[in-house]
Design a protein around this motif. Structure first.
Motif, PDB file in Angstrom:
ATOM      1  N   ASP A  30      46.974  35.978  43.788  1.00  0.00           N
ATOM      2  CA  ASP A  30      48.142  35.291  44.347  1.00  0.00           C
ATOM      3  C   ASP A  30      49.420  36.096  44.254  1.00  0.00           C
ATOM      4  OD1 ASP A  30      48.368  35.016  41.421  1.00  0.00           O
ATOM      5  OD2 ASP A  30      50.026  33.667  41.896  1.00  0.00           O
TER       6      ASP A  30
ATOM      7  N   ASP B 171      44.499  45.099  35.383  1.00  0.00           N
ATOM      8  CA  ASP B 171      45.685  45.910  35.685  1.00  0.00           C
ATOM      9  C   ASP B 171      46.042  46.665  34.394  1.00  0.00           C
ATOM     10  OD1 ASP B 171      48.335  46.723  36.207  1.00  0.00           O
ATOM     11  OD2 ASP B 171      48.726  45.053  37.502  1.00  0.00           O
ATOM     12  N   THR B 172      46.961  46.152  33.608  1.00  0.00           N
ATOM     13  CA  THR B 172      47.278  46.809  32.340  1.00  0.00           C
ATOM     14  C   THR B 172      46.103  46.722  31.357  1.00  0.00           C
ATOM     15  OG1 THR B 172      48.170  44.786  31.360  1.00  0.00           O
ATOM     16  CG2 THR B 172      49.728  46.198  32.546  1.00  0.00           C
ATOM     17  N   GLY B 173      45.290  45.682  31.514  1.00  0.00           N
ATOM     18  CA  GLY B 173      44.172  45.455  30.596  1.00  0.00           C
ATOM     19  C   GLY B 173      44.526  44.501  29.461  1.00  0.00           C
ATOM     20  N   TYR B 174      45.807  44.131  29.346  1.00  0.00           N
ATOM     21  CA  TYR B 174      46.235  43.257  28.250  1.00  0.00           C
ATOM     22  C   TYR B 174      45.440  41.946  28.229  1.00  0.00           C
ATOM     23  CZ  TYR B 174      50.518  46.030  27.418  1.00  0.00           C
ATOM     24  OH  TYR B 174      51.416  47.025  27.113  1.00  0.00           O
ATOM     25  N   THR B 175      45.287  41.362  29.424  1.00  0.00           N
ATOM     26  CA  THR B 175      44.652  40.034  29.489  1.00  0.00           C
ATOM     27  C   THR B 175      43.220  40.084  28.960  1.00  0.00           C
ATOM     28  OG1 THR B 175      45.999  39.478  31.409  1.00  0.00           O
ATOM     29  CG2 THR B 175      44.053  38.100  31.012  1.00  0.00           C
TER      30      THR B 175
ATOM     31  N   LEU C 129      40.497  31.704  35.094  1.00  0.00           N
ATOM     32  CA  LEU C 129      41.303  31.032  36.128  1.00  0.00           C
ATOM     33  C   LEU C 129      42.705  31.618  36.149  1.00  0.00           C
ATOM     34  CD1 LEU C 129      40.249  27.359  35.344  1.00  0.00           C
ATOM     35  CD2 LEU C 129      39.478  28.776  37.261  1.00  0.00           C
ATOM     36  N   LYS C 130      43.422  31.517  37.234  1.00  0.00           N
ATOM     37  CA  LYS C 130      42.857  30.969  38.449  1.00  0.00           C
ATOM     38  C   LYS C 130      42.240  32.036  39.335  1.00  0.00           C
ATOM     39  CE  LYS C 130      46.609  27.620  38.441  1.00  0.00           C
ATOM     40  NZ  LYS C 130      47.907  27.302  39.079  1.00  0.00           N
TER      41      LYS C 130
ATOM     42  N   ILE D  25      44.145  31.593  31.733  1.00  0.00           N
ATOM     43  CA  ILE D  25      45.008  32.538  31.023  1.00  0.00           C
ATOM     44  C   ILE D  25      46.202  32.826  31.913  1.00  0.00           C
ATOM     45  CG2 ILE D  25      45.116  34.879  30.032  1.00  0.00           C
ATOM     46  CD1 ILE D  25      42.919  33.272  28.777  1.00  0.00           C
TER      47      ILE D  25
ATOM     48  N   GLU E 139      36.392  38.217  36.303  1.00  0.00           N
ATOM     49  CA  GLU E 139      37.840  38.289  36.518  1.00  0.00           C
ATOM     50  C   GLU E 139      38.118  38.926  37.875  1.00  0.00           C
ATOM     51  OE1 GLU E 139      40.716  37.330  36.301  1.00  0.00           O
ATOM     52  OE2 GLU E 139      41.486  37.946  34.348  1.00  0.00           O
ATOM     53  N   ASP E 140      39.242  38.573  38.462  1.00  0.00           N
ATOM     54  CA  ASP E 140      39.567  39.158  39.763  1.00  0.00           C
ATOM     55  C   ASP E 140      40.077  40.594  39.645  1.00  0.00           C
ATOM     56  OD1 ASP E 140      41.893  38.282  38.537  1.00  0.00           O
ATOM     57  OD2 ASP E 140      42.794  37.463  40.351  1.00  0.00           O
ATOM     58  N   ILE E 141      40.976  40.832  38.675  1.00  0.00           N
ATOM     59  CA  ILE E 141      41.590  42.168  38.605  1.00  0.00           C
ATOM     60  C   ILE E 141      41.922  42.544  37.169  1.00  0.00           C
ATOM     61  CG2 ILE E 141      43.937  41.263  39.000  1.00  0.00           C
ATOM     62  CD1 ILE E 141      44.459  43.837  40.707  1.00  0.00           C
TER      63      ILE E 141
ATOM     64  N   ARG F 201      45.957  32.974  47.719  1.00  0.00           N
ATOM     65  CA  ARG F 201      44.633  33.108  47.103  1.00  0.00           C
ATOM     66  C   ARG F 201      43.518  32.892  48.118  1.00  0.00           C
ATOM     67  NH1 ARG F 201      45.580  32.977  41.474  1.00  0.00           N
ATOM     68  NH2 ARG F 201      47.273  31.618  40.801  1.00  0.00           N
TER      69      ARG F 201
ATOM     70  N   SER G  52      49.392  35.683  32.219  1.00  0.00           N
ATOM     71  CA  SER G  52      50.153  36.801  31.660  1.00  0.00           C
ATOM     72  C   SER G  52      51.270  37.231  32.604  1.00  0.00           C
ATOM     73  CB  SER G  52      49.245  37.999  31.383  1.00  0.00           C
ATOM     74  OG  SER G  52      48.635  38.421  32.571  1.00  0.00           O
ATOM     75  N   TYR G  53      51.175  36.837  33.850  1.00  0.00           N
ATOM     76  CA  TYR G  53      52.168  37.274  34.837  1.00  0.00           C
ATOM     77  C   TYR G  53      53.284  36.257  35.048  1.00  0.00           C
ATOM     78  CZ  TYR G  53      49.825  41.400  36.693  1.00  0.00           C
ATOM     79  OH  TYR G  53      49.284  42.643  36.869  1.00  0.00           O
TER      80      TYR G  53
ATOM     81  N   SER H 260      52.845  42.602  34.804  1.00  0.00           N
ATOM     82  CA  SER H 260      52.312  41.908  33.636  1.00  0.00           C
ATOM     83  C   SER H 260      53.328  41.975  32.507  1.00  0.00           C
ATOM     84  CB  SER H 260      51.011  42.580  33.195  1.00  0.00           C
ATOM     85  OG  SER H 260      50.480  41.889  32.100  1.00  0.00           O
TER      86      SER H 260
HETATM   87  C1  PRP Z   1      46.169  38.196  36.682  1.00  0.00           C
HETATM   88  C2  PRP Z   1      44.681  38.497  36.784  1.00  0.00           C
HETATM   89  C3  PRP Z   1      44.324  38.894  35.384  1.00  0.00           C
HETATM   90  C4  PRP Z   1      45.579  39.565  34.888  1.00  0.00           C
HETATM   91  C5  PRP Z   1      45.370  41.059  34.952  1.00  0.00           C
HETATM   92  O1  PRP Z   1      46.321  36.892  36.221  1.00  0.00           O
HETATM   93  O2  PRP Z   1      43.952  37.383  37.223  1.00  0.00           O
HETATM   94  O3  PRP Z   1      44.013  37.778  34.577  1.00  0.00           O
HETATM   95  O4  PRP Z   1      46.638  39.151  35.742  1.00  0.00           O
HETATM   96  O5  PRP Z   1      46.510  41.726  34.493  1.00  0.00           O
HETATM   97  P1  PRP Z   1      46.532  42.650  33.192  1.00  0.00           P
HETATM   98  O6  PRP Z   1      45.305  43.490  33.195  1.00  0.00           O
HETATM   99  O7  PRP Z   1      47.801  43.438  33.391  1.00  0.00           O
HETATM  100  O8  PRP Z   1      46.619  41.749  31.997  1.00  0.00           O
HETATM  101  P2  PRP Z   1      47.662  36.017  36.386  1.00  0.00           P
HETATM  102  O9  PRP Z   1      48.427  36.021  35.108  1.00  0.00           O
HETATM  103  O10 PRP Z   1      48.395  36.454  37.626  1.00  0.00           O
HETATM  104  O11 PRP Z   1      47.098  34.548  36.554  1.00  0.00           O
HETATM  105  P3  PRP Z   1      46.183  33.915  37.724  1.00  0.00           P
HETATM  106  O12 PRP Z   1      44.788  34.491  37.573  1.00  0.00           O
HETATM  107  O13 PRP Z   1      46.216  32.447  37.443  1.00  0.00           O
HETATM  108  O14 PRP Z   1      46.799  34.287  39.051  1.00  0.00           O
END
Ligand code: PRP
Length: 186
Positions: free
Chosen positions: A161, A105-109, A44-45, A69, A101-103, A167, A71-72, A78
């Protein structure tokens, strides 16, 4: 102008392409998990719109669970600091877990989430991400199912978002530059 869609500069992935690709992913997952236990873990979300479409194309028995989770925060970059806002409600020991997961990016999450869930001894753990911003990767991460690889642009819609909004757009889009400035009350 009160229409959300008026804030869109460019549609990157339209509804037809999303529907087609999500169907293909569902079919592939159905083949891969045929006859096996499957637990979809939605992050989520942002993952929620993708999950709700994807699961309707997964033609094998499965359950869904959620983790929140962050991270942003409200930033467009991120932070690298991953926070668990809500953990899974069930044990996953011995289960075949597929993180949705939707995306990436850095992969940290997802590196963090995958590492954390792996300590709980699932039978297997894989990742399904709708969008892969591969050129932004900071940590190595295997994504087992990818919808689309996208360029390094900040995208919204289909679950993604900006400051909590957009969203609900039914496509993946880039906003007009002035819209990425801070919104009142945010
Ligand atoms: C976004 C996305 C991933 C994360 C990816 O979440 O949903 O969880 O960032 O980024 P990363 O690969 O750089 O870690 P966000 O923190 O925006 O929360 P949300 O899903 O509630 O919008």
């Amino acid at each position: 102008m009160c229409m959300l869609s008026a804030d869109v500069a460019k549609i990157l992935i339209d509804e037809v392409a999303l529907r087609q690709r999500v169907r293909e992913l569902g079919e592939q997952i159905s083949r891969d998990y045929c006859g096996q236990d499957l637990l979809l873990v939605c992050i989520l979300k942002g993952g929620v719109v993708f999950l709700s479409d994807l699961m309707r194309h997964i033609d094998v028995p499965h359950e869904i669970e959620f983790m929140a989770i962050s991270s942003y925060g409200d930033a467009t970059e991120s932070s690298g600091i991953v926070r668990i806002m809500m953990d899974l409600a069930v044990p996953i020991k011995g289960r075949n877990v597929l993180i949705v997961e939707d995306i990436v990016d850095t992969g940290y999450t997802l590196a963090y989430v995958k590492g954390l869930l792996s300590t709980r001894e699932p039978a297997s753990i894989r990742i399904c991400a709708l969008l892969d911003k591969a050129e932004r990767r900071k940590v190595p991460l295997q994504i087992d199912y990818v919808g689309f690889e996208i360029p390094n642009e900040f995208v919204v819609g289909y679950g993604l978002d900006f400051q909590g909004r957009y969203r609900n757009l039914p496509y993946v889009a880039v906003l007009k530059p002035e819209r990425y400035r801070k919104q009142p009350g945010k």
